[in-house]
Write a protein that holds these residues in place. Structure first.
Motif, short mmCIF file in Angstrom:
data_model
loop_
_atom_site.label_atom_id
_atom_site.label_comp_id
_atom_site.label_asym_id
_atom_site.label_seq_id
_atom_site.Cartn_x
_atom_site.Cartn_y
_atom_site.Cartn_z
N ALA A 2 -5.24 -3.01 -5.56
CA ALA A 2 -5.12 -3.44 -4.16
C ALA A 2 -5.58 -2.34 -3.22
CB ALA A 2 -3.68 -3.80 -3.86
N PHE A 3 -5.53 -2.64 -1.94
CA PHE A 3 -5.93 -1.68 -0.93
C PHE A 3 -4.79 -0.74 -0.58
CE2 PHE A 3 -9.29 -4.75 0.22
CZ PHE A 3 -10.34 -3.88 0.37
N ARG A 4 -3.76 -0.63 -1.46
CA ARG A 4 -2.50 -0.02 -1.01
C ARG A 4 -2.68 1.35 -0.37
NH1 ARG A 4 -2.25 0.21 -6.58
NH2 ARG A 4 -2.21 2.33 -7.37
N GLU A 5 -3.61 2.15 -0.92
CA GLU A 5 -3.74 3.49 -0.35
C GLU A 5 -4.49 3.47 0.96
OE1 GLU A 5 -6.63 3.54 -3.85
OE2 GLU A 5 -5.16 2.17 -3.01
N TYR A 6 -4.94 2.29 1.37
CA TYR A 6 -5.70 2.19 2.61
C TYR A 6 -4.94 1.47 3.71
CZ TYR A 6 -9.53 4.26 0.17
OH TYR A 6 -10.31 5.14 -0.52
#
Lengths: 316, 468
Positions: A2-6
């Motif tokens: 997922a885009f979690r770090e973004y």
């Protein structure tokens, strides 16, 4: 993955892009839409009609369903002579301009007067309407407004047109379509510049001069003179006619294309135009073999050339 | 292409969509530059082809502009996204079939729209000339599927972080949808007057600022490290580039119509923001040139790097012009003259075309597993583009300065037309060189598919020697 770090990045992106759009779209739109229309703005939108580009009623840009601008010297209802007045005739099923359809864009003052005194709310495009413009002083300021003469004076569009000779009719709405379709605005601007065009091309437009007009066709690349006030500089119909047919006849160094194809098949007297004959006669003239160029045919009253000339002469 | 439209996803070879986009873009480039050369001939010799409505300048000019922007540049972008995005995510394209359909609808929609413009069916608004029916197709059939494919490919990546190129790809495909929807809203909602004029130029500015410029830059962020083998000089400067594009490049739309009666605060705001475009520009150029450290021999020896670095270097004059020509003092002189035409070609034919050409050269070799047919022809293409473009740019810049002088000293207009004539001929010669160079490119690429040396598995195209 997922885009979690973004997550922070994506939100920052939304914030940055959103604020940019808020300033350049929302704030600008609120400011621009608070402008009241000027008399020039009313003249332009009533003359040009609803749209000057692609539209439902005129998808191929042939100049269908456009108003006619006329100079009336008699009252169309009573037949009595009146002081000449410019009227904008919308026949049945010709769509009204945006200021009539959405009076809000006229601005507060002109809207109140146009709806109250001018009765534009009663205009019905199934019947058509004849419009006039006026300017009155309200609290020390001149406020322009539109009068729906069909409601206030009982002027019927078809009867009004019948009372006007052909030389008092300007097919400005159709002419604007020709101006857009033929790409005149790729070289001729409709926007004198605020800083240096006063002497040469006339006064730049003011804030309310465009309300209700679409497209404005300002142009961006000036390869040829500005045309905003061309009708004031040169009001000769004959010069325009010769110049559109072949610009090199009146200006040997011009790089403007020839617009002879806008004449169509027949000239004003109904004779078939012999293009090949004309061109070979012109080529002889251009080569110095003959002394006078061939005569330019007068455009038929329903031709596209006539409408374009009307539009250009009306730019004052 | 047609056989894959109805094939199952797993039966479509990886990279097919990118290959179709790549070849489509080359064909549109040839078409677009042919139209440009034809139009330039008419400006130099007004009786060149005359008296035919369909071949008159006013009917052809906008077809050239949109064939190049939506055909060549945007399809080359789509091609680059379809192979670079998965490569950087160590994965496959999210949907190869959606990509194939995207390419198919793109070609059909663009052909229909351009034929309409050619017949004169136009909205009468520069750069957003397409009537609103075609705009709906562009948004729904071209841009949304592209955005979906790129974003989903990034989402299904098999790497930890997201590389710089993919930030730009993801953000730009999203922003261009907004730009098209908002920029064409005057037609959807019958907005009129100055609102319409402002949104026209809001669109024209942002389609360059939020689509063409960042995507072209993103391509070079991939090509230079990939081909030279050097890591990107600085990830942080890449950050600065990305964020300053979003913040600064999206705001100065009003500087295109500084002489219109727009609110003065809007024009001043736009002018100041316009100078700030130098922030992303300097970040981008310095980052890429520093990445080349120790590998400058490849600027001479490697065709992809030669194209890419030329494009990057052309971004310097581009942004120096772009940052300052819109301030009131300079805009006064050069607004509406050939200078602007030269600047627009510096952006689209100089800066961005060289970057896209590199992406298409590199991508087609990688995807087809074929070494480029001829280095000599590729070099010929490069020099025809560069010399043709330079001829065009210099001649139009001079013509623009003449026009500007004529404008402020109130010279009779016809004298300006006479003075410009030699530069109009030079412009036509330059444009024709670009067109001829592109014909050679198309031939070179065609031969590459047919007889190019096969690239063995595990090797990159630039690691192999040329055979011709």
């Amino acid at each position: 993955m997922a885009f979690r770090e973004y997550k922070i990045g994506a939100r920052m992106f939304g914030l940055a892009f959103g604020s940019s759009m808020f300033i350049t779209l929302y704030m600008a739109a609120v400011d621009i839409s608070s402008v009241s229309v000027s008399q020039i703005g009313l003249h332009r939108q009533l003359g040009f009609g609803r749209a000057g580009g692609f539209s439902y009623e005129d998808p191929f840009l042939r100049g269908w369903a456009k108003p006619t601008q006329v100079i009336l010297a008699v009252d169309p209802k009573t037949g009595a002579a009146i002081d000449p007045v410019t009227a904008y005739v919308y026949e049945k099923d010709v769509p009204f301009p945006n200021g009539i359809r959405h009076p809000r864009i006229l601005g507060d003052g002109p809207r109140e007067l146009s709806e109250g005194r001018g009765r534009i709310g009663e205009a019905d495009d199934a019947v058509g309407a004849v419009f006039l413009t006026h300017e009155v002083e309200v609290n020390g300021e001149l406020v322009p407004y539109i009068e729906n003469a069909t409601a206030t004076r009982g002027w019927i569009p078809a009867e009004t047109l019948a009372k006007v000779p052909d030389n008092k009719r300007l097919q400005v709405g159709k002419g604007k379509i020709m101006f857009v379709r033929e790409g005149c605005w790729w070289c001729h601007t409709l926007l004198p510049e605020q800083t240096q065009d006063w002497q040469y091309f006339g006064a730049p437009p003011m804030l309310g001069d465009f309300n209700g007009e679409s497209p404005t066709a300002f142009g961006s690349d000036r390869k040829a003179p500005d045309l905003t006030h061309v009708g004031s500089r040169n009001s000769s119909r004959e010069w325009m006619m010769i110049h559109f047919f072949n610009p090199r006849l009146v200006q040997p160094h011009s790089i403007m294309p020839r617009y002879d194809y806008l004449w169509g098949d027949k000239d004003a007297s109904g004779n078939t135009i012999d293009y090949d004959g004309w061109r070979s006669a012109y080529n002889e003239y251009a080569a110095g073999k003959s002394i006078v160029p061939p005569d330019v045919p007068v455009p038929h009253k329903d031709s596209e050339a006539r409408a374009l000339i009307d539009f250009v002469l009306n730019l004052k | 292409m047609f056989k894959y439209l109805l094939a199952r996803e797993e039966d479509i070879p990886a990279g097919s969509a990118a290959i179709f986009f790549g070849f489509s873009s080359i064909i549109w480039f040839v078409v677009g530059t042919a139209l440009g050369s034809f139009n330039a001939a008419k400006l130099a010799f007004p009786d060149f082809v005359t008296g035919i409505e369909m071949l008159s300048f006013g009917h052809m000019r906008q077809v050239h502009v949109l064939a190049v922007i939506l055909g060549w540049i945007s399809m080359a972008f789509a091609m680059a996204m379809m192979y670079i995005t998965p490569a950087l995510g160590n994965t496959k394209l999210w949907s190869e079939k959606l990509g194939i359909w995207n390419c198919f609808i793109w070609n059909i929609g663009l052909s229909v729209g351009l034929c309409g413009l050619w017949f004169g069916i136009t909205s009468g608004r520069e750069y957003s000339d397409m009537p609103f029916v075609i705009d709906v197709v562009i948004i729904g059939g071209l841009l949304i599927p592209l955005c979906l494919n790129v974003i989903m490919t990034i989402k299904t990546r098999r790497t930890q972080g997201i590389y710089t190129t993919n930030w730009f790809f993801g953000a730009a495909t999203f922003m261009v949808i907004i730009v098209f929807a908002v920029g064409n809203s005057p037609e959807f909602f019958q907005l009129t007057g100055l609102t319409e004029a402002y949104l026209t130029w809001w669109f024209a500015h942002n389609v360059l600022g939020l689509w063409i410029t960042p995507v072209a830059a993103a391509i070079s962020y991939y090509i230079v490290p990939k081909v030279t083998g050097n890591p990107l000089y600085s990830h942080r400067i890449g950050h600065l580039h990305f964020w300053s594009v979003v913040v600064f490049y999206s705001t100065p739309a009003a500087h295109h119509i500084m002489s219109s009666p727009l609110p003065e605060w809007l024009k001043s705001f736009a002018s100041v923001e316009g100078v700030l475009i130098l922030v992303p520009a300097i970040a981008f150029v310095s980052n890429l040139l520093l990445t080349m450290t120790g590998k400058w021999n490849m600027f001479i020896e490697n065709i992809e790097i030669k194209f890419t670095i030329t494009g990057v270097l052309l971004a310097i004059p581009l942004n120096m012009q772009g940052g300052f020509q819109q301030t009131r003092a300079i805009n006064w002189y050069i607004h509406g003259t050939g200078w602007i035409v030269a600047h627009a070609h510096l952006a689209l034919l100089g800066f961005s075309t060289f970057l896209e050409a590199a992406a298409v050269y590199y991508g087609l070799q990688t995807l087809l597993r074929r070494k480029l047919y001829s280095l000599a022809l590729a070099n010929f293409h490069f020099w025809m583009l560069l010399i043709g473009f330079a001829t065009y740019w210099i001649s139009m810049t001079i013509a623009g300065l003449i026009q500007g002088a004529g404008k402020i000293y109130e010279v009779p207009y016809i004298d300006v037309v006479i003075a410009e004539h030699p530069y109009m001929i030079a412009r036509w010669v330059g444009g024709t060189m670009v067109f001829l160079g592109n014909c050679v490119w198309m031939f070179n690429m065609w031969k590459t598919i047919r007889v190019g040396t096969v690239i063995p598995d595990g090797r990159l195209p630039h690691e192999l020697a040329y055979e011709r």
